[in-house]
Design an enzyme around this catalytic site. Structure first.
Site, mmCIF file in Angstrom:
data_model
loop_
_atom_site.group_PDB
_atom_site.id
_atom_site.type_symbol
_atom_site.label_atom_id
_atom_site.label_comp_id
_atom_site.label_asym_id
_atom_site.label_seq_id
_atom_site.Cartn_x
_atom_site.Cartn_y
_atom_site.Cartn_z
ATOM 1 N N SER A 129 0.836 -1.203 0.000
ATOM 2 C CA SER A 129 0.000 0.000 0.000
ATOM 3 C C SER A 129 0.867 1.247 0.000
ATOM 4 O O SER A 129 1.960 1.265 0.555
ATOM 5 C CB SER A 129 -0.900 0.020 1.239
ATOM 6 O OG SER A 129 -1.667 1.211 1.228
ATOM 7 N N LYS A 183 -4.398 -6.533 3.439
ATOM 8 C CA LYS A 183 -4.374 -5.377 2.527
ATOM 9 C C LYS A 183 -5.800 -4.995 2.106
ATOM 10 O O LYS A 183 -6.144 -3.813 2.020
ATOM 11 C CB LYS A 183 -3.524 -5.704 1.283
ATOM 12 C CG LYS A 183 -3.653 -4.696 0.130
ATOM 13 C CD LYS A 183 -2.998 -3.392 0.451
ATOM 14 C CE LYS A 183 -3.248 -2.219 -0.465
ATOM 15 N NZ LYS A 183 -3.481 -2.354 -1.848
ATOM 16 N N HIS A 186 -7.358 -3.185 4.930
ATOM 17 C CA HIS A 186 -6.778 -1.834 4.926
ATOM 18 C C HIS A 186 -7.541 -0.946 3.947
ATOM 19 O O HIS A 186 -7.940 0.178 4.271
ATOM 20 C CB HIS A 186 -5.289 -1.887 4.551
ATOM 21 C CG HIS A 186 -4.729 -0.554 4.133
ATOM 22 N ND1 HIS A 186 -4.946 -0.027 2.862
ATOM 23 C CD2 HIS A 186 -4.023 0.376 4.806
ATOM 24 C CE1 HIS A 186 -4.386 1.170 2.790
ATOM 25 N NE2 HIS A 186 -3.810 1.437 3.948
ATOM 26 N N ASN A 187 -7.745 -1.455 2.740
ATOM 27 C CA ASN A 187 -8.441 -0.650 1.733
ATOM 28 C C ASN A 187 -9.888 -0.388 2.136
ATOM 29 O O ASN A 187 -10.420 0.693 1.888
ATOM 30 C CB ASN A 187 -8.404 -1.346 0.373
ATOM 31 C CG ASN A 187 -7.045 -1.228 -0.287
ATOM 32 O OD1 ASN A 187 -6.033 -1.039 0.391
ATOM 33 N ND2 ASN A 187 -6.989 -1.357 -1.585
ATOM 34 N N GLU A 190 -9.877 2.301 4.527
ATOM 35 C CA GLU A 190 -9.601 3.528 3.755
ATOM 36 C C GLU A 190 -10.914 4.084 3.176
ATOM 37 O O GLU A 190 -11.155 5.295 3.222
ATOM 38 C CB GLU A 190 -8.605 3.151 2.651
ATOM 39 C CG GLU A 190 -8.269 4.209 1.647
ATOM 40 C CD GLU A 190 -7.395 3.614 0.525
ATOM 41 O OE1 GLU A 190 -6.439 2.874 0.825
ATOM 42 O OE2 GLU A 190 -7.680 3.893 -0.649
HETATM 43 P P1 NBP Z 1 -1.413 -1.969 -13.896
HETATM 44 O O1 NBP Z 1 -2.362 -2.552 -12.927
HETATM 45 O O2 NBP Z 1 -1.861 -0.854 -14.743
HETATM 46 O O3 NBP Z 1 -0.884 -3.166 -14.839
HETATM 47 C C1 NBP Z 1 -0.002 -2.913 -15.893
HETATM 48 C C2 NBP Z 1 1.088 -3.956 -15.925
HETATM 49 O O4 NBP Z 1 0.552 -5.277 -16.051
HETATM 50 C C3 NBP Z 1 1.999 -3.730 -17.126
HETATM 51 O O5 NBP Z 1 3.313 -4.053 -16.733
HETATM 52 C C4 NBP Z 1 1.447 -4.760 -18.122
HETATM 53 O O6 NBP Z 1 2.364 -5.124 -19.101
HETATM 54 C C5 NBP Z 1 1.170 -5.892 -17.189
HETATM 55 N N1 NBP Z 1 0.326 -6.966 -17.736
HETATM 56 C C6 NBP Z 1 -0.990 -6.966 -18.048
HETATM 57 BR BR1 NBP Z 1 -2.073 -5.506 -17.977
HETATM 58 N N2 NBP Z 1 -1.429 -8.143 -18.493
HETATM 59 C C7 NBP Z 1 -0.342 -8.942 -18.511
HETATM 60 C C8 NBP Z 1 -0.135 -10.278 -18.888
HETATM 61 N N3 NBP Z 1 -1.133 -11.054 -19.338
HETATM 62 N N4 NBP Z 1 1.101 -10.778 -18.796
HETATM 63 C C9 NBP Z 1 2.119 -10.023 -18.353
HETATM 64 N N5 NBP Z 1 1.977 -8.729 -17.953
HETATM 65 C C10 NBP Z 1 0.763 -8.194 -18.032
HETATM 66 O O7 NBP Z 1 -0.055 -1.539 -13.150
HETATM 67 P P2 NBP Z 1 0.177 -0.761 -11.777
HETATM 68 O O8 NBP Z 1 -0.769 0.376 -11.597
HETATM 69 O O9 NBP Z 1 1.627 -0.515 -11.711
HETATM 70 O O10 NBP Z 1 -0.205 -1.856 -10.676
HETATM 71 C C11 NBP Z 1 0.441 -3.118 -10.590
HETATM 72 C C12 NBP Z 1 -0.240 -3.945 -9.516
HETATM 73 O O11 NBP Z 1 -0.095 -3.275 -8.259
HETATM 74 C C13 NBP Z 1 -1.737 -4.123 -9.726
HETATM 75 O O12 NBP Z 1 -2.128 -5.397 -9.308
HETATM 76 C C14 NBP Z 1 -2.347 -3.080 -8.827
HETATM 77 O O13 NBP Z 1 -3.659 -3.414 -8.407
HETATM 78 C C15 NBP Z 1 -1.370 -3.107 -7.672
HETATM 79 N N6 NBP Z 1 -1.347 -1.900 -6.850
HETATM 80 C C16 NBP Z 1 -1.468 -0.681 -7.415
HETATM 81 C C17 NBP Z 1 -1.430 0.445 -6.630
HETATM 82 C C18 NBP Z 1 -1.549 1.806 -7.236
HETATM 83 O O14 NBP Z 1 -1.621 2.779 -6.484
HETATM 84 N N7 NBP Z 1 -1.535 1.923 -8.565
HETATM 85 C C19 NBP Z 1 -1.235 0.327 -5.275
HETATM 86 C C20 NBP Z 1 -1.065 -0.927 -4.731
HETATM 87 C C21 NBP Z 1 -1.121 -2.043 -5.542
HETATM 88 P P3 NBP Z 1 2.445 -4.290 -20.487
HETATM 89 O O15 NBP Z 1 3.322 -3.114 -20.189
HETATM 90 O O16 NBP Z 1 3.060 -5.244 -21.418
HETATM 91 O O17 NBP Z 1 1.049 -3.897 -20.849
#
Ligand code: NBP
Length: 474
Positions: A129, A183, A186-187, A190
């Site tokens: 988080s 987690k 937590h959300n 939130e």
């Molecule tokens: P995203 O949730 O937007 O996912 C994008 C990533 O997933 C890219 O690297 C993409 O690769 C990859 N991907 C996908 Br879409 N499908 C795929 C597949 N079939 N095989 C391999 N790679 C794949 O990214 P993020 O916002 O950085 O979040 C990452 C994780 O962290 C998520 O699970 C999210 O819920 C979690 N999270 C996010 C936050 C936040 O604040 N954003 C906080 C805490 C946790 P590509 O580049 O080739 O499309």
């Protein structure tokens, strides 16, 4: 080739920042992304921050890791995660570790952990988080999985996590889905924090006719006291913001339909299964859902409200502060109850005080209140409810009259405060000597012969409602 200490696959916002955080702490980091351009971009932009070992193919990524291998997946939760896990599992060996840092559902994590355990691979479902800022500068980290995997990963995760008073915001939460469950809660908390803040803002603005900028000052002041938290702090920032295009307060130009990614809903769904009343979180999820139905809201515009639209005097400000704090205690108490129930259900042996500790920094709900929760569980690890902790009980007792005034005022002027109202109803429900559940039991027995227990005798009973109305042991 020098092998990397740890790897990150999935280099969108979160993965990229987590990889940079690891590199900045001196770990050599293998990096990979499905679309190789992101990998190259990371090395090009931030290569100077530490040692990155880029790979275009997953096989190369796995081959570039020291044994036992530690690979963190940061891809979009869902099918993508399963796809990456399957590919990694093919390439890995017993003893290796796959860490899923995405927002997976804890039941998916339990399923994945069980499947990988068969292959001797440790699957570490990890809640992270703090958004992109946290991932880069120190998130709150909630890893599940085996104790053995924690021994290999724990020092690294603690190193890159947020620290509060020198204490890392990362502990081994428990086996299999425990990390993602915590987690999720937590959300959920939130969600309820934000709902209560929004109700405070709305009620004060409507009742007193004050501007968002004035309310920013109120929240800033509140942030100095018991309510001190990241969300209260940024509320002041958002309320202070003026829209450059129109000169209006920013909150007045934003469409009033709150969106959700689903973790609040998951929390409530799980709470229903576990039989834990998380009313604070549920009301927050439902309030977002109500906001998201513009057609119904437009159709309801003909419904009348009360004649009274405001109140005199600034006493309401202090009352709302107290109601907010009391409602927040209730919402946290309910979330901690949910973790306790899941711990029992799944045999996780969660240390609830430790959960409060790792939420003190890095994450979104970081709040002064968490120190108090830690202290309450330190004093009594078997506390049946946080509301019964002597310190919290004293605070609730001191706040309850103000809380009632707030809910009454909201009702009188027609401002919806589902968070405040339901928290107060929960408080009153818990403290009641006798609840009308006795009547519910009577009704259930009447129409369905569901039986009931008596206050004065052991056993279950049924009354012959359609016959002579005599009572019989069931
Ligand atoms: P995203 O949730 O937007 O996912 C994008 C990533 O997933 C890219 O690297 C993409 O690769 C990859 N991907 C996908 Br879409 N499908 C795929 C597949 N079939 N095989 C391999 N790679 C794949 O990214 P993020 O916002 O950085 O979040 C990452 C994780 O962290 C998520 O699970 C999210 O819920 C979690 N999270 C996010 C936050 C936040 O604040 N954003 C906080 C805490 C946790 P590509 O580049 O080739 O499309």
């Amino acid at each position: 080739m020098d092998l990397a200490d740890i790897g990150v696959t999935g280099l969108a916002t979160m993965g990229r920042n987590l990889a940079r955080n690891l590199a900045r702490h001196g770990y050599s980091v293998a990096v990979h992304n499905r679309t190789a351009a992101r990998t190259h971009q990371l090395v090009k932009e931030f290569g100077g921050e530490g040692t990155f070992v880029p790979s275009e193919e997953l096989a190369g990524f796995v081959a570039s890791l020291k044994r036992p291998r530690r690979a963190i997946i940061m891809v979009k939760a869902g099918a993508g995660t399963d796809a990456v896990i399957d590919q990694l599992a093919e390439l890995m060996e017993p003893g290796d570790m796959i860490v899923d840092g995405g927002n997976a559902h804890y039941q998916d994590t339990r399923r994945r952990e069980a499947a990988l355990r068969e292959k001797g691979i440790h699957f570490v479902g990890t809640g992270i988080s703090g958004g992109e800022e946290g991932a880069l500068n120190g998130p709150s980290i909630m890893p599940g999985g085996s104790r053995e995997s924690w021994e290999a990963l724990g020092p690294i995760l603690q190193d890159i996590s947020a620290k509060v008073d020198g204490v890392p915001c990362a502990v081994h939460v428990g086996p299999d889905g425990a990390g993602h469950f915590v987690k999720m809660v937590h959300n959920g908390i939130e969600y309820s924090d934000m709902q209560l803040i929004a109700e405070s803002y709305d009620l004060l603005r409507q009742a007193l006719g004050v501007s968002p900028a004035e309310l920013a000052g109120v929240f800033r002041e509140w942030n100095e006291g018991d309510l001190g938290s990241y969300l209260i702090e940024i509320t002041a920032e958002v309320l202070d913001q003026v829209d450059a295009a129109t000169g209006k307060p920013f909150v007045d130009v934003v469409v009033d339909q709150a969106e959700q990614k689903g973790t609040g809903r998951w929390t409530v769904q799980s709470a229903l299964d576990l039989g834990v009343p998380v009313t604070g979180i549920a009301e927050a999820v439902f309030a977002r859902a109500l906001s998201g139905h513009p057609e119904q809201r437009a159709a309801a515009a003909a419904l009348e409200g009360p004649a009274l639209s405001g109140v005199e005097g600034r006493e309401l400000v202090e009352d709302v502060r107290r109601a907010l704090y009391a409602s927040k205690i209730v919402a946290y108490a309910q979330g901690f109850d949910q973790m306790a129930a899941a711990s029992k259900e799944y045999g996780w042996d969660l240390d609830l005080g430790a959960m409060a500790t790792i939420w003190r920094g890095g994450c979104i709900i970081r709040a002064k209140l968490l120190d108090r929760i830690r202290a309450a569980y330190d004093a009594d690890p078997a506390l049946p409810t946080l509301l019964a902790d002597p310190d919290f009980a004293a605070e609730l007792n001191a706040a309850q009259e103000a809380w009632r005034r707030v809910v009454t005022t909201a009702v009188r002027i027609g401002v919806p405060t589902p968070g405040f109202s339901s928290a107060l109803a929960y408080y009153d429900g818990l403290r009641r000597d006798r609840l009308p559940a006795a009547l519910v039991q009577g009704l259930r027995d009447f129409f369905g012969a569901h039986t009931y227990r008596r206050v004065d005798r052991e056993g279950s009973f049924h009354t012959d409602w359609s016959g002579d109305r005599a009572e019989h042991p069931a």
